[in-house]
Design a protein around this motif. Sequence first.
Motif: not given
Lengths: 249, 249
Positions: B179-182, B206-215, B158-165
């Motif tokens: 929520a994490l996948a979002e 579950s770990g593979l699915a979280l990696f997959d969710a990264l845009a 959520p930090l990286t998603a929210a923080e453009p820096r």
Amino acid sequence: MRSVHFTSEETSNGVIAREFTVGEVPGMLWSPESGSGRAPLVLLGHGGGQDSRSPGMAGRAALLVGDGGFHVAAIDAPGHGGRPRTADDEREIAALRRAMAAGEPVGPIVVSFNAGIARRAVPEWRAVLDALQELPEIGAEGPVGYYGVSMGTAIGLPLTAAEPRITAAVLGLFCYDEALAEAAGRITVPVEFALQWDDEIIPRESGLALFDALASKEKTLHANAGGHHEVPRFEADSAVRFFARHLRG
Amino acid sequence: MRSVHFTSEETSNGVIAREFTVGEVPGMLWSPESGSGRAPLVLLGHGGGQDSRSPGMAGRAALLVGDGGFHVAAIDAPGHGGRPRTADDEREIAALRRAMAAGEPVGPIVVSFNAGIARRAVPEWRAVLDALQELPEIGAEGPVGYYGVSMGTAIGLPLTAAEPRITAAVLGLFCYDEALAEAAGRITVPVEFALQWDDEIIPRESGLALFDALASKEKTLHANAGGHHEVPRFEADSAVRFFARHLRG
């Protein structure tokens, strides 16, 4: 035993590149220009349709020699680089072209075609390794690595499983199939395994299953976003570091 | 805006380690002793039960400063390193201990507990980043990376998603959850993502699915054989190289 017969030699950027034959098998040997005694050997397997003189092979060899200080050897697989094709090879290549033109899945054809190549390539690699180890700058005691993805893995899995002199391997970009999984299950040396997350040829689950089949206690999967031919350049650097960790005491 | 208030300074092996507070949030800043002007900043997130002064944090910081020349900052997450716990924190920690003692799966409890921590940690990190960028050796223009696995990823996503820096992140060792996948689906910066192939806490799929969710168009999964706490040492070196590629023009 057949010996290495060198047919040409060229030096550029600190790398000596020599063409050779062992019996009827042609290949390339890349070595550091300023060798300080013996160095470990990395066997480099090419992909389908390529050969030992393809630019990508020279690029990987330059990194392995320049950054790793290794000797690097490649041979042309059966039916590749001008070597004769069998009637079976021709039939499978025609089937592959038809499937590609029709936009059909090519995985099963690639697996069958490459299995036929690998049956002939494994004894050739072992004979070439025997001959290379006769060279004073390589020697019979030195550690040996294998580095090949795609068709280089279809050959590399049974080769690494059969060849106790190979103590570390970089593999990947290939489908699960029962015979390959059986070979993977006999591999216990450290492996770095490449997978492309959006590979249009190798289904993701199939690549993951092949990695899972490796019996190695030390194995690392490097999965990158992108298609079959989009492996990032930094993976070649990673392979050099992998071999430096495992082939240098 | 609150400023960085330094409370101690120690130098060893070329690394200046300073304890600081920003408001009520305590943290550590590691910097190169012989700084040549500004350097990029890497934010280092700790795992559950650890804090900014845990030995593993100092170890990663030493690599990032020594080999990468970066500034490295860590803060104690809410409820960690002596910071007060809420009644909810205490309840979740008790549930976690019961599940561990009973040999039950802890994934769902960890996800819920860490989500509560992350809701408070994300604004804290952003305020600390504001304050750190006021320091002349860091500055407001420099690139920023984030590096944290396990609970460090529950916060880091959520930090990286929210923080453009934040322009590059090393994450991993965490479960998929909606929520994490979002959050992952809003991350487009380069990511290196660690997964342990035989993780006893994070199910592999579950770990593979979280990696997959990264845009992110540029993302790499590093999956190593072994359990949750057996990430090989060379992955920390890989993280330094990842940040060197992405935070240094």
